[in-house]
Design a protein around this motif. Structure first.
Motif, PDB file in Angstrom:
ATOM      1  N   GLU A 160       6.122   3.184  -5.164  1.00 32.52           N
ATOM      2  CA  GLU A 160       5.334   4.381  -5.478  1.00 32.52           C
ATOM      3  C   GLU A 160       3.909   4.270  -4.943  1.00 32.52           C
ATOM      4  OE1 GLU A 160       6.312   7.317  -6.737  1.00 32.52           O
ATOM      5  OE2 GLU A 160       8.326   6.472  -6.600  1.00 32.52           O
ATOM      6  N   LEU A 161       3.318   3.100  -5.087  1.00 36.78           N
ATOM      7  CA  LEU A 161       1.971   2.891  -4.544  1.00 36.78           C
ATOM      8  C   LEU A 161       1.995   2.947  -3.024  1.00 36.78           C
ATOM      9  CD1 LEU A 161       0.540   0.054  -6.811  1.00 36.78           C
ATOM     10  CD2 LEU A 161      -0.126   2.449  -6.775  1.00 36.78           C
ATOM     11  N   ALA A 162       3.042   2.411  -2.420  1.00 39.34           N
ATOM     12  CA  ALA A 162       3.163   2.450  -0.964  1.00 39.34           C
ATOM     13  C   ALA A 162       3.235   3.895  -0.472  1.00 39.34           C
ATOM     14  CB  ALA A 162       4.399   1.673  -0.514  1.00 39.34           C
ATOM     15  N   ILE A 163       3.940   4.734  -1.194  1.00 41.32           N
ATOM     16  CA  ILE A 163       4.038   6.147  -0.823  1.00 41.32           C
ATOM     17  C   ILE A 163       2.670   6.823  -0.932  1.00 41.32           C
ATOM     18  CG2 ILE A 163       5.018   8.373  -1.524  1.00 41.32           C
ATOM     19  CD1 ILE A 163       7.576   6.777  -2.301  1.00 41.32           C
ATOM     20  N   GLN A 164       1.939   6.512  -1.986  1.00 39.59           N
ATOM     21  CA  GLN A 164       0.609   7.105  -2.158  1.00 39.59           C
ATOM     22  C   GLN A 164      -0.341   6.658  -1.052  1.00 39.59           C
ATOM     23  OE1 GLN A 164      -0.299   9.435  -4.282  1.00 39.59           O
ATOM     24  NE2 GLN A 164       1.745   9.482  -5.151  1.00 39.59           N
ATOM     25  N   VAL A 165      -0.281   5.396  -0.690  1.00 42.87           N
ATOM     26  CA  VAL A 165      -1.143   4.883   0.381  1.00 42.87           C
ATOM     27  C   VAL A 165      -0.759   5.529   1.708  1.00 42.87           C
ATOM     28  CG1 VAL A 165      -1.760   2.822   1.703  1.00 42.87           C
ATOM     29  CG2 VAL A 165      -1.672   2.727  -0.784  1.00 42.87           C
ATOM     30  N   PRO A 206       3.931  14.153  -0.034  1.00 42.98           N
ATOM     31  CA  PRO A 206       4.659  13.050  -0.676  1.00 42.98           C
ATOM     32  C   PRO A 206       6.136  12.986  -0.283  1.00 42.98           C
ATOM     33  CG  PRO A 206       3.235  14.125  -2.259  1.00 42.98           C
ATOM     34  CD  PRO A 206       3.195  14.964  -1.011  1.00 42.98           C
ATOM     35  N   ILE A 207       6.742  14.119  -0.006  1.00 48.21           N
ATOM     36  CA  ILE A 207       8.164  14.129   0.366  1.00 48.21           C
ATOM     37  C   ILE A 207       8.362  13.455   1.722  1.00 48.21           C
ATOM     38  CG2 ILE A 207      10.106  15.632   0.966  1.00 48.21           C
ATOM     39  CD1 ILE A 207       8.947  17.618  -1.122  1.00 48.21           C
ATOM     40  N   LYS A 208       7.539  13.815   2.698  1.00 50.39           N
ATOM     41  CA  LYS A 208       7.626  13.178   4.023  1.00 50.39           C
ATOM     42  C   LYS A 208       7.248  11.707   3.931  1.00 50.39           C
ATOM     43  CE  LYS A 208       6.492  13.433   8.829  1.00 50.39           C
ATOM     44  NZ  LYS A 208       7.203  12.212   9.072  1.00 50.39           N
ATOM     45  N   ALA A 209       6.229  11.401   3.139  1.00 44.86           N
ATOM     46  CA  ALA A 209       5.808  10.011   2.982  1.00 44.86           C
ATOM     47  C   ALA A 209       6.927   9.176   2.360  1.00 44.86           C
ATOM     48  CB  ALA A 209       4.548   9.934   2.127  1.00 44.86           C
ATOM     49  N   LYS A 210       7.604   9.735   1.374  1.00 47.07           N
ATOM     50  CA  LYS A 210       8.699   9.003   0.725  1.00 47.07           C
ATOM     51  C   LYS A 210       9.795   8.692   1.730  1.00 47.07           C
ATOM     52  CE  LYS A 210      11.944   9.141  -3.074  1.00 47.07           C
ATOM     53  NZ  LYS A 210      12.520   9.909  -4.166  1.00 47.07           N
ATOM     54  N   LYS A 211      10.151   9.673   2.567  1.00 48.79           N
ATOM     55  CA  LYS A 211      11.185   9.458   3.576  1.00 48.79           C
ATOM     56  C   LYS A 211      10.756   8.374   4.561  1.00 48.79           C
ATOM     57  CE  LYS A 211      13.472  11.744   7.422  1.00 48.79           C
ATOM     58  NZ  LYS A 211      13.023  10.769   8.385  1.00 48.79           N
ATOM     59  N   ASP A 212       9.523   8.447   5.039  1.00 47.23           N
ATOM     60  CA  ASP A 212       9.034   7.466   6.007  1.00 47.23           C
ATOM     61  C   ASP A 212       8.933   6.067   5.396  1.00 47.23           C
ATOM     62  OD1 ASP A 212       8.905   9.478   7.868  1.00 47.23           O
ATOM     63  OD2 ASP A 212       6.739   9.774   7.663  1.00 47.23           O
ATOM     64  N   VAL A 213       8.489   5.989   4.153  1.00 47.60           N
ATOM     65  CA  VAL A 213       8.376   4.683   3.488  1.00 47.60           C
ATOM     66  C   VAL A 213       9.765   4.096   3.239  1.00 47.60           C
ATOM     67  CG1 VAL A 213       7.686   3.561   1.324  1.00 47.60           C
ATOM     68  CG2 VAL A 213       6.100   5.074   2.508  1.00 47.60           C
ATOM     69  N   GLU A 214      10.729   4.939   2.894  1.00 45.37           N
ATOM     70  CA  GLU A 214      12.096   4.439   2.714  1.00 45.37           C
ATOM     71  C   GLU A 214      12.667   3.927   4.027  1.00 45.37           C
ATOM     72  OE1 GLU A 214      14.071   7.720   0.816  1.00 45.37           O
ATOM     73  OE2 GLU A 214      13.435   7.052  -1.183  1.00 45.37           O
ATOM     74  N   ASP A 215      12.354   4.613   5.133  1.00 47.48           N
ATOM     75  CA  ASP A 215      12.796   4.129   6.453  1.00 47.48           C
ATOM     76  C   ASP A 215      12.153   2.769   6.762  1.00 47.48           C
ATOM     77  OD1 ASP A 215      14.303   6.401   6.791  1.00 47.48           O
ATOM     78  OD2 ASP A 215      12.837   7.407   8.089  1.00 47.48           O
ATOM     79  N   LEU A 216      10.890   2.647   6.472  1.00 49.68           N
ATOM     80  CA  LEU A 216      10.180   1.380   6.679  1.00 49.68           C
ATOM     81  C   LEU A 216      10.789   0.283   5.801  1.00 49.68           C
ATOM     82  CD1 LEU A 216       7.873  -0.265   7.916  1.00 49.68           C
ATOM     83  CD2 LEU A 216       6.422   0.581   6.073  1.00 49.68           C
TER      84      LEU A 216
END
Length: 86
Positions: free
Chosen positions: A56-61, A70-80
């Motif tokens: 969750e913190l990674a998504i916020q950063v 946040p939706i795009k960030a969540k997808k990108d962080v999950e890919d990472l």
């Protein structure tokens, strides 16, 4: 009509409380040293948070770095995250 107004008031109160919690969560994480200062975050910080299990913190950063939703960030962080586990 009263039911509609009551529902709207409850919804607004919920959104205010949720946003307050989210802001408090970030402030507390910065105070504990989990997050870098505002505007100083890098992808290394996102990767480091993922490796510590702080998704969750990674998504916020990530949102802060790239000014994305946040939706795009969540997808990108999950890919990472998936690429780190390989």
């Amino acid at each position: 009509m009263i039911v509609l107004y009551t529902t709207l008031i409850v919804l607004v109160c919920f959104l205010v409380l949720f946003n307050t919690y989210r802001v408090w969560f970030l402030i507390d994480a910065r105070r504990r040293g989990k997050l870098p200062q505002r505007g100083k975050a890098t992808m290394f910080d996102v990767r480091h948070l993922l490796m510590e299990g702080e998704k969750e913190l990674a998504i916020q950063v990530y949102c802060e770095i790239f000014q994305t939703t946040p939706i795009k960030a969540k997808k990108d962080v999950e890919d990472l995250e998936r690429s780190l586990k390989v």
